[in-house]
Design a protein around this motif. Structure first.
Motif, mmCIF file in Angstrom:
data_model
loop_
_atom_site.group_PDB
_atom_site.id
_atom_site.type_symbol
_atom_site.label_atom_id
_atom_site.label_comp_id
_atom_site.label_asym_id
_atom_site.label_seq_id
_atom_site.Cartn_x
_atom_site.Cartn_y
_atom_site.Cartn_z
ATOM 1 N N ASP A 150 0.827 -1.206 0.000
ATOM 2 C CA ASP A 150 0.000 0.000 0.000
ATOM 3 C C ASP A 150 0.867 1.264 0.000
ATOM 4 N N LEU A 151 1.931 1.234 0.785
ATOM 5 C CA LEU A 151 2.812 2.391 0.917
ATOM 6 C C LEU A 151 3.689 2.602 -0.321
ATOM 7 N N VAL A 152 4.261 1.525 -0.847
ATOM 8 C CA VAL A 152 5.260 1.632 -1.924
ATOM 9 C C VAL A 152 4.629 1.600 -3.315
ATOM 10 N N PHE A 153 3.604 0.775 -3.496
ATOM 11 C CA PHE A 153 3.046 0.570 -4.830
ATOM 12 C C PHE A 153 1.629 1.137 -5.009
ATOM 13 N N GLY A 154 0.846 1.164 -3.936
ATOM 14 C CA GLY A 154 -0.531 1.632 -4.049
ATOM 15 C C GLY A 154 -1.480 0.532 -4.508
ATOM 16 N N PRO A 155 -2.734 0.905 -4.802
ATOM 17 C CA PRO A 155 -3.748 -0.095 -5.158
ATOM 18 C C PRO A 155 -3.714 -0.501 -6.634
ATOM 19 N N GLN A 169 15.662 -2.135 -3.328
ATOM 20 C CA GLN A 169 15.282 -0.721 -3.256
ATOM 21 C C GLN A 169 13.784 -0.556 -3.024
ATOM 22 N N MET A 170 13.031 -1.584 -3.386
ATOM 23 C CA MET A 170 11.586 -1.581 -3.160
ATOM 24 C C MET A 170 11.225 -2.192 -1.803
ATOM 25 N N GLY A 171 12.258 -2.554 -1.030
ATOM 26 C CA GLY A 171 12.027 -3.150 0.282
ATOM 27 C C GLY A 171 11.700 -4.632 0.230
ATOM 28 N N LEU A 172 11.936 -5.257 -0.935
ATOM 29 C CA LEU A 172 11.610 -6.674 -1.103
ATOM 30 C C LEU A 172 12.879 -7.496 -1.238
#
Length: 202
Positions: A150-155, A169-172
């Motif tokens: 929700d924070l990084v990519f949205g719906p 870099q995307m936290g994954l």
């Protein structure tokens, strides 16, 4: 572990299942815009017909890989392991597992597997994850993953595609532990087909 070391290890896994030529092709691949367009269309088509159900990353990834193999001249592998968000596992636990036994069991109910890891597709050094957003948006998905997406990519996202080295870099963190054999993928494709057909009959 660094991405360079990860790629070396993954190359060894690929070679063990599919031979060294497959591992070399995997390392050399660069995704073109044409390949990206084919990938996007295949994913959209699959997401339209694949039912929402928990624990189906293996089935969805196998179905996508099979769909792509007839349309892309690219090194496509289906990989199983642990998916972490900001360093904390959300699928899998980094513990070793016997992939040949888990994915070689024809009687496994893959809609609700006991194994709690994650399965994704890799095309060369690119992560292709068709189930991450569906899992994140699902009521049954891990809360940590849901918050992060929700924070990084949205719906309303459908497919995650990125260079493996950019995922951090995307936290994954995609941590491969097993590369599926052609037989494993075919078996999972059978399960995916059954689930799609079952859903269509309802």
């Amino acid at each position: 572990m660094s991405i360079v070391k990860d790629l070396v290890e993954l190359g060894k896994h690929i070679a063990a299942q599919h031979g060294w030529p497959a591992a070399k092709a995997f390392k050399a691949y660069e995704m073109s815009e044409a390949d990206r367009a084919v990938l996007s269309k295949c994913a959209v088509d699959l997401l339209k017909i694949f039912p929402s159900a928990p624990g189906t990353s293996a089935l969805m990834s196998a179905a996508l890989a099979v769909h792509l193999e007839s349309r892309l001249d690219a090194p496509i592998q289906v990989v199983a392991g642990t998916l972490s968000v900001e360093g904390v596992p959300v699928f899998g636990d980094r513990m070793p597992f016997d992939g040949a036994t888990i994915f070689g069991d024809a009687d496994t109910d893959w809609a609700h597997p006991d194994w709690n890891g994650h399965v994704w597709v890799m095309i060369g050094g690119y992560i292709v994850d068709i189930s991450i957003f569906r899992s994140a948006y699902s009521a049954q998905g891990p809360a940590r993953l849901a918050r992060h997406v929700d924070l990084v990519f949205g719906p309303n996202k459908g497919l995650y595609v990125d260079r493996w080295k950019r995922t951090a870099q995307m936290g994954l963190s995609y941590e491969p532990q097993y590369v599926l054999s052609a037989e494993d993928v075919t078996r999972l494709m059978g399960g995916a087909y059954h689930l799609i057909k079952q859903n269509g009959a309802e």
